[in-house]
Design a protein around this motif. Structure first.
Motif, PDB file in Angstrom:
ATOM      1  N   PRO A  17      -0.846  11.319  -6.658  1.00 22.12           N
ATOM      2  CA  PRO A  17      -1.928  11.024  -5.866  1.00 22.12           C
ATOM      3  C   PRO A  17      -1.806  11.494  -4.560  1.00 22.12           C
ATOM      4  O   PRO A  17      -0.773  11.533  -3.964  1.00 22.12           O
ATOM      5  CB  PRO A  17      -2.062   9.355  -5.741  1.00 22.12           C
ATOM      6  CG  PRO A  17      -1.590   8.971  -7.056  1.00 22.12           C
ATOM      7  CD  PRO A  17      -0.350   9.999  -7.270  1.00 22.12           C
ATOM      8  N   ASP A  18      -2.944  11.857  -3.650  1.00 23.77           N
ATOM      9  CA  ASP A  18      -2.615  12.238  -2.325  1.00 23.77           C
ATOM     10  C   ASP A  18      -2.624  11.265  -1.375  1.00 23.77           C
ATOM     11  O   ASP A  18      -3.759  10.977  -0.770  1.00 23.77           O
ATOM     12  CB  ASP A  18      -3.888  13.535  -1.996  1.00 23.77           C
ATOM     13  CG  ASP A  18      -3.611  13.987  -0.820  1.00 23.77           C
ATOM     14  OD1 ASP A  18      -2.912  13.591   0.186  1.00 23.77           O
ATOM     15  OD2 ASP A  18      -4.280  15.199  -0.402  1.00 23.77           O
ATOM     16  N   LEU A  19      -1.592  10.593  -1.496  1.00 22.86           N
ATOM     17  CA  LEU A  19      -1.637   9.399  -0.536  1.00 22.86           C
ATOM     18  C   LEU A  19      -1.932   9.935   0.897  1.00 22.86           C
ATOM     19  O   LEU A  19      -2.408   9.125   1.771  1.00 22.86           O
ATOM     20  CB  LEU A  19      -0.206   8.697  -0.616  1.00 22.86           C
ATOM     21  CG  LEU A  19       0.064   7.482   0.162  1.00 22.86           C
ATOM     22  CD1 LEU A  19      -0.678   6.337  -0.192  1.00 22.86           C
ATOM     23  CD2 LEU A  19       1.663   7.054   0.035  1.00 22.86           C
ATOM     24  N   SER A  20      -1.358  10.890   1.383  1.00 28.27           N
ATOM     25  CA  SER A  20      -1.696  11.373   2.959  1.00 28.27           C
ATOM     26  C   SER A  20      -3.369  11.202   2.871  1.00 28.27           C
ATOM     27  O   SER A  20      -3.775  10.845   4.170  1.00 28.27           O
ATOM     28  CB  SER A  20      -1.230  12.620   3.407  1.00 28.27           C
ATOM     29  OG  SER A  20       0.123  12.740   3.224  1.00 28.27           O
ATOM     30  N   TYR A  21      -4.016  12.106   2.219  1.00 27.48           N
ATOM     31  CA  TYR A  21      -5.326  11.950   2.431  1.00 27.48           C
ATOM     32  C   TYR A  21      -5.923  10.397   2.204  1.00 27.48           C
ATOM     33  O   TYR A  21      -6.792  10.231   3.294  1.00 27.48           O
ATOM     34  CB  TYR A  21      -5.963  12.787   1.255  1.00 27.48           C
ATOM     35  CG  TYR A  21      -7.563  12.503   1.132  1.00 27.48           C
ATOM     36  CD1 TYR A  21      -8.316  13.355   2.136  1.00 27.48           C
ATOM     37  CD2 TYR A  21      -8.235  11.819   0.199  1.00 27.48           C
ATOM     38  CE1 TYR A  21      -9.705  13.130   2.040  1.00 27.48           C
ATOM     39  CE2 TYR A  21      -9.626  11.729   0.499  1.00 27.48           C
ATOM     40  CZ  TYR A  21     -10.331  12.294   1.168  1.00 27.48           C
ATOM     41  OH  TYR A  21     -11.884  12.000   1.252  1.00 27.48           O
ATOM     42  N   ARG A 140      -0.284  -6.247   0.239  1.00 29.87           N
ATOM     43  CA  ARG A 140       0.992  -6.459   0.078  1.00 29.87           C
ATOM     44  C   ARG A 140       1.674  -5.153  -0.048  1.00 29.87           C
ATOM     45  O   ARG A 140       2.704  -5.051   0.538  1.00 29.87           O
ATOM     46  CB  ARG A 140       1.188  -7.407  -1.357  1.00 29.87           C
ATOM     47  CG  ARG A 140       2.828  -7.506  -1.468  1.00 29.87           C
ATOM     48  CD  ARG A 140       2.890  -8.356  -2.600  1.00 29.87           C
ATOM     49  NE  ARG A 140       1.618  -8.368  -3.759  1.00 29.87           N
ATOM     50  CZ  ARG A 140       1.181  -9.342  -4.388  1.00 29.87           C
ATOM     51  NH1 ARG A 140       1.322 -10.634  -4.049  1.00 29.87           N
ATOM     52  NH2 ARG A 140       0.238  -9.184  -5.272  1.00 29.87           N
ATOM     53  N   ALA A 141       1.096  -4.073  -0.789  1.00 26.70           N
ATOM     54  CA  ALA A 141       1.681  -2.746  -0.989  1.00 26.70           C
ATOM     55  C   ALA A 141       1.724  -2.240   0.429  1.00 26.70           C
ATOM     56  O   ALA A 141       2.612  -1.613   0.887  1.00 26.70           O
ATOM     57  CB  ALA A 141       0.836  -2.293  -1.838  1.00 26.70           C
ATOM     58  N   GLU A 149       9.788   1.930   3.037  1.00 28.60           N
ATOM     59  CA  GLU A 149       9.734   3.495   3.094  1.00 28.60           C
ATOM     60  C   GLU A 149       9.010   4.179   4.353  1.00 28.60           C
ATOM     61  O   GLU A 149       9.680   5.128   4.468  1.00 28.60           O
ATOM     62  CB  GLU A 149       9.140   3.767   1.708  1.00 28.60           C
ATOM     63  CG  GLU A 149       9.320   5.248   1.612  1.00 28.60           C
ATOM     64  CD  GLU A 149      10.448   5.965   1.138  1.00 28.60           C
ATOM     65  OE1 GLU A 149      10.727   7.016   1.606  1.00 28.60           O
ATOM     66  OE2 GLU A 149      11.575   5.241   0.974  1.00 28.60           O
ATOM     67  N   LEU A 150       8.115   3.553   4.514  1.00 29.21           N
ATOM     68  CA  LEU A 150       7.271   4.393   5.846  1.00 29.21           C
ATOM     69  C   LEU A 150       7.578   3.639   7.280  1.00 29.21           C
ATOM     70  O   LEU A 150       6.736   3.892   7.894  1.00 29.21           O
ATOM     71  CB  LEU A 150       5.901   4.485   5.260  1.00 29.21           C
ATOM     72  CG  LEU A 150       5.719   5.316   4.228  1.00 29.21           C
ATOM     73  CD1 LEU A 150       4.143   5.265   3.746  1.00 29.21           C
ATOM     74  CD2 LEU A 150       6.394   6.570   4.344  1.00 29.21           C
ATOM     75  N   ALA A 151       8.398   2.957   7.420  1.00 26.98           N
ATOM     76  CA  ALA A 151       8.541   2.089   8.377  1.00 26.98           C
ATOM     77  C   ALA A 151       9.091   3.031   9.579  1.00 26.98           C
ATOM     78  O   ALA A 151       8.678   2.731  10.896  1.00 26.98           O
ATOM     79  CB  ALA A 151       9.881   1.030   8.348  1.00 26.98           C
TER      80      ALA A 151
END
Length: 168
Positions: A17-21, A140-141, A149-151
């Protein structure tokens, strides 16, 4: 649009999935809604941020800039706007005579309470567009990502372009 986050015609070429978008798009739309809602009371999102954080405790412009992820010039302009509107004033710190803090006026307190209700309402409306069980899972996610991970942004020889922000 498909679940992969891209245009349907491009879905076959994607393996993830394009998480950035997905994050950029939802963040952008949320910022535009926030900006429009706060503009109704004469605030920008940056003004709201500085105002509510200045209310919490004695804070300098530099501290408020760090909290709001703003550069020094942007913070100076933001505090100037708050002063011009009669919502805050720069005053000497009660603990460090060399430091100047941003003090919220009585009018600023009233506007901050109003802006908090507005911000909460924009967030509530976005979340209420999801079924209750999905809201909980999504929050929560996202919290796990921002604390895990993205801290922390990674260092890169080429600066990553931040999403354009109309006003914070």
């Amino acid at each position: 649009m498909d679940i992969m986050g891209g245009m349907t015609a491009m879905a076959s070429s994607r393996t993830e999935p394009d998480l950035s978008y997905l994050l950029d798009r939802t963040s952008h739309v949320l910022r535009t809604r926030m900006a429009a809602a706060l503009a109704e009371i004469g605030l920008t999102a940056r003004m709201h941020c500085a105002l509510v954080h200045a209310l919490e405790e004695e804070r300098t412009q530099i501290q408020l800039a760090e909290i709001g992820d703003m550069d020094k010039t942007t913070m100076v302009n933001t505090i100037d706007a708050l002063e011009q509107a009669g919502l805050a004033a720069r005053k000497p710190s009660s603990t460090d005579r060399r430091a100047r803090i941003v003090a919220v006026t009585a009018k600023g307190r009233r506007v901050a309470e109003q802006s908090r209700r507005i911000v909460d309402g924009v967030h509530r409306a976005a979340l209420e567009s999801l079924p209750a069980d999905e809201r909980t899972v999504m929050l929560r996610a996202l919290t796990r990502l921002t604390e895990g991970e993205l801290a922390t942004p990674v260092e890169s020889p080429v600066a990553a372009r931040r999403a354009r922000q109309s006003s914070r």
